[in-house]
Write a protein that holds these residues in place. Structure first.
Motif, short mmCIF file in Angstrom:
data_model
loop_
_atom_site.label_atom_id
_atom_site.label_comp_id
_atom_site.label_asym_id
_atom_site.label_seq_id
_atom_site.Cartn_x
_atom_site.Cartn_y
_atom_site.Cartn_z
N ARG A 54 -35.71 36.44 32.62
CA ARG A 54 -34.58 36.10 33.49
C ARG A 54 -34.99 35.55 34.84
O ARG A 54 -34.15 35.10 35.60
N VAL A 55 -36.26 35.64 35.16
CA VAL A 55 -36.73 35.18 36.47
C VAL A 55 -36.39 33.70 36.64
O VAL A 55 -36.63 32.90 35.73
N GLU A 58 -42.56 33.88 38.04
CA GLU A 58 -42.73 34.60 36.77
C GLU A 58 -44.15 35.12 36.62
O GLU A 58 -44.37 36.26 36.23
N ARG A 59 -45.14 34.30 36.95
CA ARG A 59 -46.54 34.71 36.82
C ARG A 59 -46.93 35.79 37.81
O ARG A 59 -47.90 36.51 37.59
N SER A 60 -46.19 35.91 38.90
CA SER A 60 -46.54 36.90 39.93
C SER A 60 -46.10 38.32 39.56
O SER A 60 -46.46 39.27 40.24
N TYR A 102 -42.61 41.55 41.86
CA TYR A 102 -42.94 40.13 41.87
C TYR A 102 -43.43 39.82 43.27
O TYR A 102 -42.86 40.28 44.26
N ASP A 103 -44.52 39.05 43.36
CA ASP A 103 -45.19 38.85 44.64
C ASP A 103 -45.27 37.38 45.02
O ASP A 103 -46.31 36.75 44.84
N THR A 104 -44.18 36.86 45.50
CA THR A 104 -44.18 35.54 46.12
C THR A 104 -43.36 35.68 47.40
O THR A 104 -42.56 36.62 47.54
N PRO A 105 -43.52 34.77 48.34
CA PRO A 105 -42.76 34.88 49.59
C PRO A 105 -41.24 34.82 49.39
O PRO A 105 -40.49 35.32 50.21
N TYR A 106 -40.81 34.25 48.30
CA TYR A 106 -39.38 34.07 48.05
C TYR A 106 -38.82 34.98 46.96
O TYR A 106 -37.66 34.87 46.57
N ALA A 107 -39.60 35.92 46.46
CA ALA A 107 -39.16 36.77 45.35
C ALA A 107 -37.91 37.57 45.70
O ALA A 107 -36.96 37.62 44.91
N VAL A 108 -37.89 38.19 46.86
CA VAL A 108 -36.72 39.00 47.25
C VAL A 108 -35.50 38.11 47.41
O VAL A 108 -34.41 38.44 46.93
N ARG A 109 -35.66 36.98 48.07
CA ARG A 109 -34.51 36.07 48.28
C ARG A 109 -33.95 35.58 46.95
O ARG A 109 -32.74 35.56 46.74
N GLN A 110 -34.82 35.22 46.02
CA GLN A 110 -34.36 34.78 44.70
C GLN A 110 -33.64 35.92 43.98
O GLN A 110 -32.67 35.68 43.26
N THR A 114 -31.52 34.06 36.27
CA THR A 114 -30.50 34.58 37.16
C THR A 114 -31.08 35.36 38.33
O THR A 114 -32.23 35.79 38.28
N ALA A 115 -30.25 35.53 39.36
CA ALA A 115 -30.58 36.48 40.42
C ALA A 115 -30.51 37.88 39.79
O ALA A 115 -30.06 38.03 38.66
N LYS A 116 -30.96 38.86 40.52
CA LYS A 116 -30.99 40.25 40.01
C LYS A 116 -31.80 40.32 38.72
O LYS A 116 -31.52 41.11 37.82
N TYR A 117 -32.84 39.50 38.64
CA TYR A 117 -33.68 39.41 37.45
C TYR A 117 -34.48 40.67 37.17
O TYR A 117 -34.97 40.87 36.08
N LEU A 118 -34.58 41.55 38.15
CA LEU A 118 -35.27 42.82 37.94
C LEU A 118 -34.28 43.98 37.88
O LEU A 118 -34.39 44.85 37.03
N GLU A 119 -33.31 43.97 38.75
CA GLU A 119 -32.31 45.05 38.79
C GLU A 119 -31.52 45.14 37.49
O GLU A 119 -31.31 46.23 36.95
N GLY A 120 -31.10 44.00 36.97
CA GLY A 120 -30.33 43.98 35.73
C GLY A 120 -31.09 44.57 34.55
O GLY A 120 -30.63 45.51 33.90
N PRO A 121 -32.28 44.05 34.24
CA PRO A 121 -33.04 44.61 33.13
C PRO A 121 -33.39 46.09 33.29
O PRO A 121 -33.37 46.84 32.32
#
Length: 116
Positions: A40-41, A49-51, A67-75, A88-95
């Motif tokens: 979903r990332v 995705e790779r991070s 996820y470790d990129t400067p924009y991971a939280v914003r995405q 989608t957004a919430k790519y971690l919270e949803g799953p």
């Protein structure tokens, strides 16, 4: 007729096996959540995705997926961004929420396995 039974309780061994099974279960569960979230990332160049990584602190029996990129939280948090189909957004919270039962089962299975 008298019947005797002798029971030897190896509490330290049982506790150690339980912790070991819980740690293995946490690792497998975190990897499971990471795999589901990677589907979903938001993806453009796949850097985000790779991070993604799953980590376990065995001494505290905690796991994390990050996820470790400067924009991971914003995405993750920005619900107004447009994404490709299935991304989608919430790519971690949803799953994490959707897979909570599976996470519990993965951990429980590893604890049971360790106690055999």
């Amino acid at each position: 007729m008298t019947q005797r039974t002798r029971l030897r309780w190896n509490g330290d061994a049982a506790l150690a096996a339980t912790r070991q099974g819980a740690a293995r279960g946490l690792r497998l569960a975190a990897e499971h959540v990471l795999e589901v979230s990677r589907r979903r990332v938001p993806i453009e160049e796949a850097t985000l995705e790779r991070s993604g990584v799953a980590t376990v602190d065995e001494s505290a029996l905690t796991a994390a997926v990050s996820y470790d990129t400067p924009y991971a939280v914003r995405q993750h948090e920005e619900l107004t961004y447009r994404h490709d189909a299935g991304r989608t957004a919430k790519y971690l919270e949803g799953p994490l929420a959707e897979e909570a039962d599976a996470v519990g089962e993965i951990i429980a299975a590893q604890v049971r396995r360790a106690l055999r």
